[in-house]
Write a protein that holds these residues in place. Structure first.
Motif, mmCIF file in Angstrom:
data_model
loop_
_atom_site.group_PDB
_atom_site.id
_atom_site.type_symbol
_atom_site.label_atom_id
_atom_site.label_comp_id
_atom_site.label_asym_id
_atom_site.label_seq_id
_atom_site.Cartn_x
_atom_site.Cartn_y
_atom_site.Cartn_z
ATOM 1 N N LYS A 222 5.870 -3.241 -11.890
ATOM 2 C CA LYS A 222 6.478 -3.908 -10.745
ATOM 3 C C LYS A 222 7.362 -2.952 -9.952
ATOM 4 C CE LYS A 222 6.703 -8.362 -13.164
ATOM 5 N NZ LYS A 222 7.627 -9.419 -13.690
ATOM 6 N N HIS A 223 8.061 -2.072 -10.676
ATOM 7 C CA HIS A 223 8.971 -1.139 -10.018
ATOM 8 C C HIS A 223 8.245 0.124 -9.554
ATOM 9 C CE1 HIS A 223 12.281 -3.662 -11.387
ATOM 10 N NE2 HIS A 223 11.770 -3.620 -12.608
ATOM 11 N N LYS A 224 7.354 0.636 -10.407
ATOM 12 C CA LYS A 224 6.673 1.879 -10.070
ATOM 13 C C LYS A 224 5.658 1.694 -8.939
ATOM 14 C CE LYS A 224 8.544 4.443 -13.354
ATOM 15 N NZ LYS A 224 9.328 5.675 -13.091
ATOM 16 N N LEU A 225 5.095 0.492 -8.832
ATOM 17 C CA LEU A 225 4.059 0.241 -7.833
ATOM 18 C C LEU A 225 4.502 -0.787 -6.804
ATOM 19 C CD1 LEU A 225 0.985 -0.011 -10.274
ATOM 20 C CD2 LEU A 225 1.725 1.991 -8.967
ATOM 21 N N ASP A 227 5.683 -0.589 -3.803
ATOM 22 C CA ASP A 227 5.157 -0.378 -2.442
ATOM 23 C C ASP A 227 3.679 -0.758 -2.360
ATOM 24 O OD1 ASP A 227 7.625 0.555 -1.642
ATOM 25 O OD2 ASP A 227 7.119 2.667 -1.985
ATOM 26 N N SER A 228 2.919 -0.367 -3.375
ATOM 27 C CA SER A 228 1.492 -0.706 -3.389
ATOM 28 C C SER A 228 1.288 -2.204 -3.555
ATOM 29 C CB SER A 228 0.794 0.054 -4.521
ATOM 30 O OG SER A 228 0.900 1.460 -4.333
ATOM 31 N N TYR A 229 2.142 -2.851 -4.352
ATOM 32 C CA TYR A 229 2.043 -4.306 -4.510
ATOM 33 C C TYR A 229 2.268 -5.023 -3.185
ATOM 34 C CZ TYR A 229 1.836 -4.285 -9.642
ATOM 35 O OH TYR A 229 1.447 -4.143 -10.951
ATOM 36 N N ILE A 230 3.213 -4.509 -2.397
ATOM 37 C CA ILE A 230 3.479 -5.125 -1.092
ATOM 38 C C ILE A 230 2.303 -4.881 -0.127
ATOM 39 C CG2 ILE A 230 4.989 -5.055 0.933
ATOM 40 C CD1 ILE A 230 7.289 -4.335 -0.955
ATOM 41 N N LYS A 231 1.754 -3.672 -0.197
ATOM 42 C CA LYS A 231 0.663 -3.316 0.710
ATOM 43 C C LYS A 231 -0.642 -4.005 0.317
ATOM 44 C CE LYS A 231 -1.566 0.807 2.669
ATOM 45 N NZ LYS A 231 -1.619 2.301 2.632
ATOM 46 N N TYR A 232 -0.878 -4.137 -1.013
ATOM 47 C CA TYR A 232 -2.121 -4.757 -1.509
ATOM 48 C C TYR A 232 -1.751 -5.955 -2.386
ATOM 49 C CZ TYR A 232 -3.716 -0.053 -0.269
ATOM 50 O OH TYR A 232 -3.960 1.141 0.374
ATOM 51 N N PRO A 233 -1.719 -7.163 -1.861
ATOM 52 C CA PRO A 233 -1.276 -8.338 -2.615
ATOM 53 C C PRO A 233 -2.120 -8.619 -3.866
ATOM 54 C CG PRO A 233 -1.353 -8.814 -0.263
ATOM 55 C CD PRO A 233 -2.001 -7.479 -0.449
ATOM 56 N N MET A 234 -3.401 -8.241 -3.880
ATOM 57 C CA MET A 234 -4.266 -8.537 -5.036
ATOM 58 C C MET A 234 -4.191 -7.465 -6.122
ATOM 59 S SD MET A 234 -5.592 -11.430 -4.652
ATOM 60 C CE MET A 234 -6.792 -11.317 -5.975
ATOM 61 N N LEU A 235 -3.510 -6.373 -5.862
ATOM 62 C CA LEU A 235 -3.464 -5.280 -6.835
ATOM 63 C C LEU A 235 -2.834 -5.727 -8.155
ATOM 64 C CD1 LEU A 235 -3.696 -2.345 -7.755
ATOM 65 C CD2 LEU A 235 -1.550 -1.864 -6.529
ATOM 66 N N ARG A 236 -1.745 -6.445 -8.067
ATOM 67 C CA ARG A 236 -1.041 -6.866 -9.286
ATOM 68 C C ARG A 236 -1.927 -7.750 -10.157
ATOM 69 N NH1 ARG A 236 4.767 -10.113 -9.388
ATOM 70 N NH2 ARG A 236 4.912 -10.334 -11.655
ATOM 71 N N THR A 237 -2.627 -8.701 -9.538
ATOM 72 C CA THR A 237 -3.490 -9.606 -10.303
ATOM 73 C C THR A 237 -4.646 -8.859 -10.959
ATOM 74 O OG1 THR A 237 -2.931 -11.420 -8.803
ATOM 75 C CG2 THR A 237 -4.913 -11.674 -10.147
#
Length: 584
Positions: A222-225, A227-237
């Motif tokens: 959550k912390h390391k990624l 920026d990517s989580y915000i840019k790509y909403p489906m990345l976390r899932t």
């Protein structure tokens, strides 16, 4: 660059002339320090008795909260020491240890109550060591050793307050914890990713398999990624599904590469470092390792909420310990409630199968629910025999989904079986694929080899009081401590078995009295033996100190004639006797 310059002035006064705070971890603000004309700039006792509202977790007055002069007067750390002493006085099986530095200041503290030490003997195969219960860098690490009992509840195997998270602190803590647990090493240990901790574990637990907790991995993502989580909403899932839902190594590798391609993350240093150590945290690489957690890999929510409420910079040390004690008591109460429910509440059956009925009688209610889910789901699979022989192989697939298949091997000779999903090896209960094959081949009773005792109603019973092996090369004093801890653990087992009813209590009391008398008799026998050895040693010393009397030379033998009656009792006269004596 960190330095402070202090000059002694006239009349014993001191003056701070220079202060460089770069690279400095602040202990007290400069305007709060009142220098004194002694060897210590700040009095430990005055710091402990400070009335400032900040709690023990604030790094600014951390030393005031936990570091003390053991010969001084009260304070939070002194209160902690008194609490630990009181707990041990109430129950000798309560274990605690305090590490001090060269100035007799407390650095690290560990404790484990009797219940924690006893629980480890039954459920210590897989261990979770957690030091992440701190919100900011200004809070001291609070560490817990935890496992899972036969009701799928988290149980605590000990707690610690650490001055820092260095390898030296971890080495001391692990050595101390191991001594409290009777020297028994866990099969596996799950921790956060930390180099200092990793070095200490490899040193103290060389045969234990060290893995990283998936919860911590996902939490750091959550912390390391972010920026990517915000840019790509489906990345976390998708990343979470790759970690938790992959059933084979090939599937994990395919999903991982797909994510890196899709979101252009091949150059991401964090994901690269995770991939390099994937065998330490990804479940698909740990199928041969028992980790008895049948639910999803989540942190214990109740404990997490407890720390969020009570573990902060305004909480005093003793108040926190008191609340933590209450939380442990609540945990023990819930375990007792589950014990009663398992005895008096029978779970409902969903099929007439004898295997399901057998499982309901053997497992605890919580574990049976997991088994029952597997058993019911097995009814939706069909089996195809793909290899004949003494060990047959079956292809098991779901009725409405032919994309995934599982290979189950089964031996007709000894009823041994295995599945490539490795659920039994990982969780300790049979998977739906093996249960379906059992139905096809006519196995109507669970083989004993596939009933793990740690999940049964009798998990806490019939434990043999074995002699635990202690490491060679210990001093006599260290052996005394090891023997004492060993006997305390056995005494707890004895008490748990004896304190069930008035009848068992009386039997246990008589047995203890008899054993106590035998121990006293053995001590007395040993004492007499030692006294005899000491007496013999004294006699040997006297032999060399006291001169022996001089021996007189023997005189020549002269025949002697004795007057007798005419005939003695043997029928020989006196003359014959005199002749015989002369001949002799």
């Amino acid at each position: 660059m960190a330095m402070i310059e202090v000059i002694r002035k006239d009349h014993g006064k001191w003056l701070v002339t220079k202060l460089e705070t770069e690279h400095t971890h602040m202990v007290a603000l400069p305007d709060k320090v009142r220098p004194r004309a002694d060897r210590s700039m700040i009095s430990p006792n005055s710091a402990l008795n400070s009335s400032e509202p900040n709690g023990f977790n604030n790094l600014k007055n951390f030393n005031r909260g936990i570091r003390i002069n053991p010969f001084g007067e009260g304070g939070e750390a002194q209160g902690l020491l008194e609490y630990l002493k009181r707990m041990q006085a109430e129950n000798p099986a309560f274990f605690y240890a305090i590490q001090v530095d060269n100035n007799n200041g407390v650095t690290n503290v560990f404790w484990a109550d009797a219940k924690s030490r006893m629980s480890y003997q039954y459920f210590g195969d897989a261990l979770t060591f957690d030091t992440t219960y701190k919100k900011t860098k200004y809070m001291m690490p609070f560490a817990t050793f935890r496992g899972i009992n036969h009701h799928l509840q988290f149980v605590t195997f000990g707690c610690a307050l650490l001055m820092d998270e260095t390898k030296g602190s971890y080495v001391w803590l692990f050595e101390t914890w191991l001594a409290a647990m009777g020297g028994r090493h866990p099969v596996s240990i799950f921790t956060d990713r930390d180099k200092a901790m990793e070095g200490a574990i490899s040193r103290i637990f060389p045969k234990t398999r060290h893995c990283f907790c998936k919860w911590h991995i996902l939490s750091r993502c959550k912390h390391k990624l972010c920026d990517s989580y915000i840019k790509y909403p489906m990345l976390r899932t998708e990343l979470k599904e790759c970690i938790n839902a992959s059933e084979t190594i090939e599937e994990f590798e395919t999903r991982w590469e797909y994510i890196l391609d899709k979101y252009n993350l091949w150059d991401n240093a964090w994901l690269q470092s995770l991939y390099e150590i994937r065998h330490r945290w990804a479940s698909v690489y740990q199928k041969d390792l028992l980790f008895p957690e049948l639910s999803s890999s989540q942190r214990p929510e109740s404990l997490n909420k407890f720390f969020k409420r009570n573990f902060n910079t305004k909480t005093s040390l003793l108040l926190f310990i008191s609340k933590f004690d209450q939380a442990m008591s609540s945990q023990y109460e819930k375990e007792a409630q589950e014990d009663l429910a398992t005895i008096y509440v029978k779970p409902p059956l969903k099929t007439p199968s004898p295997i399901e009925r057998q499982a309901a009688d053997i497992y605890t209610n919580a574990v049976f629910e997991k088994f029952q889910e597997e058993f019911v789901e097995s009814l939706g699979y069909y089996v195809e025999k793909i290899e004949h022989g003494s060990v047959s192989k079956y292809n098991v697939m779901k009725e409405d989904d032919n994309r995934k298949s599982y290979i189950v091997s089964f031996s007709d000779y000894d009823k041994m079986t295995s599945c490539n999903c490795c659920k039994f090896e990982r969780c300790g209960i049979l998977c739906r694929h093996i249960l379906r094959v059992f139905f096809v081949v006519g196995v109507r009773v669970l083989p004993e080899a596939y009933v793990l005792k740690r999940w049964t109603r009798n998990a806490l019973k019939n434990i043999v009081l074995e002699e635990r092996v202690t490491e060679p090369g210990l001093s006599f004093q260290e052996y005394l401590v090891a023997w004492y801890n060993d006997l305390c653990l056995d005494a707890i087992k004895f008490g748990m078995e004896g304190a069930v009813s008035s009848e068992t209590y009386k039997v246990a009391k008589l047995a203890l009295q008899k054993s106590f008398n035998e121990v006293i008799a053995a001590k007395n026998t040993q004492k007499k033996g030692q006294q005899n050895l000491q007496r013999f040693a004294r006699l040997q010393k006297m032999q060399y100190k006291v001169p022996l009397p001089k021996l007189q030379p023997k005189k020549a033998f002269a025949p002697r004639v004795t007057q007798h009656n005419e005939e003695d009792g043997s029928g020989r006269n006196a003359k014959d006797n005199a002749l015989r004596e002369q001949e002799f």
